[in-house]
Motif scaffolding. Structure first.
Motif, PDB file in Angstrom:
ATOM      1  N   GLU A 134      23.463   5.916 -32.695  1.00  0.00           N
ATOM      2  CA  GLU A 134      22.818   7.094 -32.086  1.00  0.00           C
ATOM      3  C   GLU A 134      23.044   8.325 -32.955  1.00  0.00           C
ATOM      4  O   GLU A 134      23.860   9.190 -32.632  1.00  0.00           O
ATOM      5  CB  GLU A 134      23.353   7.320 -30.661  1.00  0.00           C
ATOM      6  N   LYS A 135      22.324   8.411 -34.063  1.00  0.00           N
ATOM      7  CA  LYS A 135      22.572   9.499 -35.009  1.00  0.00           C
ATOM      8  C   LYS A 135      21.528  10.610 -34.914  1.00  0.00           C
ATOM      9  O   LYS A 135      21.529  11.531 -35.705  1.00  0.00           O
ATOM     10  CB  LYS A 135      22.642   8.931 -36.426  1.00  0.00           C
ATOM     11  N   ARG A 136      20.644  10.522 -33.904  1.00  0.00           N
ATOM     12  CA  ARG A 136      19.582  11.533 -33.791  1.00  0.00           C
ATOM     13  C   ARG A 136      20.040  12.778 -33.058  1.00  0.00           C
ATOM     14  O   ARG A 136      19.351  13.782 -33.036  1.00  0.00           O
ATOM     15  CB  ARG A 136      18.380  10.934 -33.040  1.00  0.00           C
ATOM     16  N   ILE A 137      21.186  12.715 -32.398  1.00  0.00           N
ATOM     17  CA  ILE A 137      21.669  13.882 -31.651  1.00  0.00           C
ATOM     18  C   ILE A 137      23.126  14.142 -32.017  1.00  0.00           C
ATOM     19  O   ILE A 137      23.791  13.293 -32.602  1.00  0.00           O
ATOM     20  CB  ILE A 137      21.554  13.669 -30.126  1.00  0.00           C
ATOM     21  N   ASP A 138      23.613  15.340 -31.680  1.00  0.00           N
ATOM     22  CA  ASP A 138      25.026  15.654 -31.895  1.00  0.00           C
ATOM     23  C   ASP A 138      25.817  15.199 -30.667  1.00  0.00           C
ATOM     24  O   ASP A 138      25.425  15.475 -29.532  1.00  0.00           O
ATOM     25  CB  ASP A 138      25.214  17.162 -32.104  1.00  0.00           C
ATOM     26  N   ILE A 139      26.927  14.529 -30.928  1.00  0.00           N
ATOM     27  CA  ILE A 139      27.798  14.042 -29.851  1.00  0.00           C
ATOM     28  C   ILE A 139      29.171  14.695 -30.038  1.00  0.00           C
ATOM     29  O   ILE A 139      29.694  14.718 -31.163  1.00  0.00           O
ATOM     30  CB  ILE A 139      27.946  12.504 -29.913  1.00  0.00           C
ATOM     31  N   VAL A 140      29.708  15.213 -28.960  1.00  0.00           N
ATOM     32  CA  VAL A 140      31.003  15.914 -29.048  1.00  0.00           C
ATOM     33  C   VAL A 140      31.939  15.382 -27.965  1.00  0.00           C
ATOM     34  O   VAL A 140      31.542  15.239 -26.809  1.00  0.00           O
ATOM     35  CB  VAL A 140      30.825  17.442 -28.853  1.00  0.00           C
ATOM     36  N   ILE A 141      33.181  15.098 -28.355  1.00  0.00           N
ATOM     37  CA  ILE A 141      34.214  14.717 -27.387  1.00  0.00           C
ATOM     38  C   ILE A 141      35.211  15.872 -27.300  1.00  0.00           C
ATOM     39  O   ILE A 141      35.749  16.311 -28.324  1.00  0.00           O
ATOM     40  CB  ILE A 141      34.978  13.444 -27.834  1.00  0.00           C
TER      41      ILE A 141
ATOM     42  N   ALA B  96      28.166   6.920 -22.808  1.00  0.00           N
ATOM     43  CA  ALA B  96      27.320   6.311 -23.850  1.00  0.00           C
ATOM     44  C   ALA B  96      25.879   6.189 -23.353  1.00  0.00           C
ATOM     45  O   ALA B  96      24.923   6.411 -24.102  1.00  0.00           O
ATOM     46  CB  ALA B  96      27.859   4.943 -24.237  1.00  0.00           C
ATOM     47  N   GLU B  97      25.718   5.875 -22.078  1.00  0.00           N
ATOM     48  CA  GLU B  97      24.373   5.758 -21.492  1.00  0.00           C
ATOM     49  C   GLU B  97      23.667   7.115 -21.510  1.00  0.00           C
ATOM     50  O   GLU B  97      22.482   7.206 -21.844  1.00  0.00           O
ATOM     51  CB  GLU B  97      24.533   5.235 -20.054  1.00  0.00           C
ATOM     52  N   ILE B  98      24.408   8.158 -21.158  1.00  0.00           N
ATOM     53  CA  ILE B  98      23.838   9.516 -21.174  1.00  0.00           C
ATOM     54  C   ILE B  98      23.402   9.881 -22.599  1.00  0.00           C
ATOM     55  O   ILE B  98      22.322  10.424 -22.825  1.00  0.00           O
ATOM     56  CB  ILE B  98      24.877  10.529 -20.623  1.00  0.00           C
ATOM     57  N   VAL B  99      24.238   9.535 -23.570  1.00  0.00           N
ATOM     58  CA  VAL B  99      23.910   9.790 -24.981  1.00  0.00           C
ATOM     59  C   VAL B  99      22.637   9.031 -25.371  1.00  0.00           C
ATOM     60  O   VAL B  99      21.710   9.598 -25.971  1.00  0.00           O
ATOM     61  CB  VAL B  99      25.082   9.375 -25.902  1.00  0.00           C
ATOM     62  N   LYS B 100      22.578   7.774 -25.018  1.00  0.00           N
ATOM     63  CA  LYS B 100      21.430   6.940 -25.431  1.00  0.00           C
ATOM     64  C   LYS B 100      20.126   7.426 -24.797  1.00  0.00           C
ATOM     65  O   LYS B 100      19.090   7.468 -25.461  1.00  0.00           O
ATOM     66  CB  LYS B 100      21.677   5.475 -25.030  1.00  0.00           C
ATOM     67  N   ILE B 101      20.183   7.773 -23.518  1.00  0.00           N
ATOM     68  CA  ILE B 101      18.964   8.257 -22.834  1.00  0.00           C
ATOM     69  C   ILE B 101      18.501   9.560 -23.502  1.00  0.00           C
ATOM     70  O   ILE B 101      17.313   9.754 -23.769  1.00  0.00           O
ATOM     71  CB  ILE B 101      19.241   8.498 -21.319  1.00  0.00           C
ATOM     72  N   SER B 102      19.450  10.450 -23.820  1.00  0.00           N
ATOM     73  CA  SER B 102      19.103  11.737 -24.429  1.00  0.00           C
ATOM     74  C   SER B 102      18.526  11.543 -25.830  1.00  0.00           C
ATOM     75  O   SER B 102      17.557  12.210 -26.216  1.00  0.00           O
ATOM     76  CB  SER B 102      20.337  12.634 -24.509  1.00  0.00           C
ATOM     77  N   ALA B 103      19.105  10.619 -26.572  1.00  0.00           N
ATOM     78  CA  ALA B 103      18.656  10.390 -27.954  1.00  0.00           C
ATOM     79  C   ALA B 103      17.248   9.794 -27.994  1.00  0.00           C
ATOM     80  O   ALA B 103      16.501  10.017 -28.931  1.00  0.00           O
ATOM     81  CB  ALA B 103      19.633   9.466 -28.675  1.00  0.00           C
ATOM     82  N   ALA B 104      16.920   9.044 -26.959  1.00  0.00           N
ATOM     83  CA  ALA B 104      15.632   8.357 -26.951  1.00  0.00           C
ATOM     84  C   ALA B 104      14.471   9.278 -26.576  1.00  0.00           C
ATOM     85  O   ALA B 104      13.307   8.912 -26.746  1.00  0.00           O
ATOM     86  CB  ALA B 104      15.684   7.183 -25.979  1.00  0.00           C
ATOM     87  N   LEU B 105      14.775  10.482 -26.069  1.00  0.00           N
ATOM     88  CA  LEU B 105      13.686  11.375 -25.606  1.00  0.00           C
ATOM     89  C   LEU B 105      12.939  12.007 -26.764  1.00  0.00           C
ATOM     90  O   LEU B 105      13.499  12.284 -27.804  1.00  0.00           O
ATOM     91  CB  LEU B 105      14.287  12.470 -24.716  1.00  0.00           C
TER      92      LEU B 105
END
Ligand SMILES: O=C[C@H](O)COP(=O)(O)O
Length: 254
Positions: free
Chosen positions: A33-40, A245-254
């Motif tokens: 999932e490299k299309r969006i920025d992910i922060v922990i 991870a699901e939230i990340v994937k749904i967001s990246a797919a939009l």
């Protein structure tokens, strides 16, 4: 086109051992999932560990939950932007409603912290949002205007463009009661209008505005599909690696 940014605010949760097993599964889930920025954003005690693990992963960064505005000094219990930066964290959450309500943070304090974070090359995630009483009294725009102009006072447009904002209606935080996509979009559009007033239209278009407040996999698509919603600041649902991870994937797919 603004790149989406999805952040996990773990608040006062997760030991280093918890973080280790979380990252074992989360990093596998979001490896592509490299299309969006992910922060922990872990608690301070796990920040060094999380940052070290993420140093091997280009597309996931770490952040802190708070900081002091001074570089050093007699401020027992506090840490500075430079100390966070030393751990290779890239972000810092500032003015979260829990900080404002429980620890007395004002817009003036948030403003000092935001300037200190920028000076230390940390990206601030500045939180704003109204209480239920303020919404019921029809004061949403007034509250957001005051918080924005106070928290972002004196920040030049060039630097403001890289600040991340998080609109978190207080009544939706940890309550399971999410703002509707329309309510959130309306607030985000207003925030962008105020940003244009305090800087300029081009800068306002660049600023990423996250939504926060009971974001879950089930409501992510509708919220992230709104034109002025550029990501999410996730609390409760970010504590479960698979859900985040699901939230990340749904967001990246939009
Ligand atoms: O920083 C995160 C927000 O406070 C949202 O928390 P929540 O997702 O548990 O409602």
């Amino acid at each position: 086109m603004r790149k989406k940014i999805i952040a996990a605010n773990w608040k006062m949760n997760q030991t280093i051992a918890d973080a280790a097993s979380y990252l074992d599964s989360f990093l596998l889930e979001v490896a592509d999932e490299k299309r969006i920025d992910i922060v922990i954003v872990p608690p301070f005690t796990a920040l060094a560990y999380v940052s070290e693990r993420l140093s091997k992963v280009q597309h996931v960064k770490s952040g802190a939950q708070n900081m002091h505005w001074e570089k050093n000094g007699a401020f027992t219990g506090e840490i500075s932007a430079g100390m966070i930066r030393e751990l290779f964290a890239r972000y810092v959450v500032l003015g979260h409603s829990e900080r404002r309500t429980l620890f007395g943070e004002t817009d003036e304090i948030v403003n000092k912290k935001t300037k200190a974070a920028i000076a230390a090359t940390l990206t601030p995630i500045v939180c704003i949002g109204e209480t239920l009483a303020e919404r019921d009294a029809g004061q949403v725009e007034q509250v957001l205007h005051t918080q924005l102009t106070g928290s972002l006072a004196g920040i030049p447009a060039k630097e403001l463009a890289d600040v991340v904002l998080a609109y978190e209606p207080v009544w939706a935080i940890g309550t399971g009661r999410t703002a509707t996509p329309e309510q959130a979009q309306e607030a985000h559009a207003y925030i962008r209008k105020v940003l244009a007033e305090i800087s300029d239209a081009a800068t306002a278009e660049k600023v990423r505005i996250q939504y926060g407040g009971s974001v879950k996999p089930g409501n992510t698509g509708a919220l992230m599909g709104q034109p002025d919603i550029d990501g999410a600041l996730v609390g409760g649902a970010s504590l479960v690696a698979r859900d985040f991870a699901e939230i990340v994937k749904i967001s990246a797919a939009l």
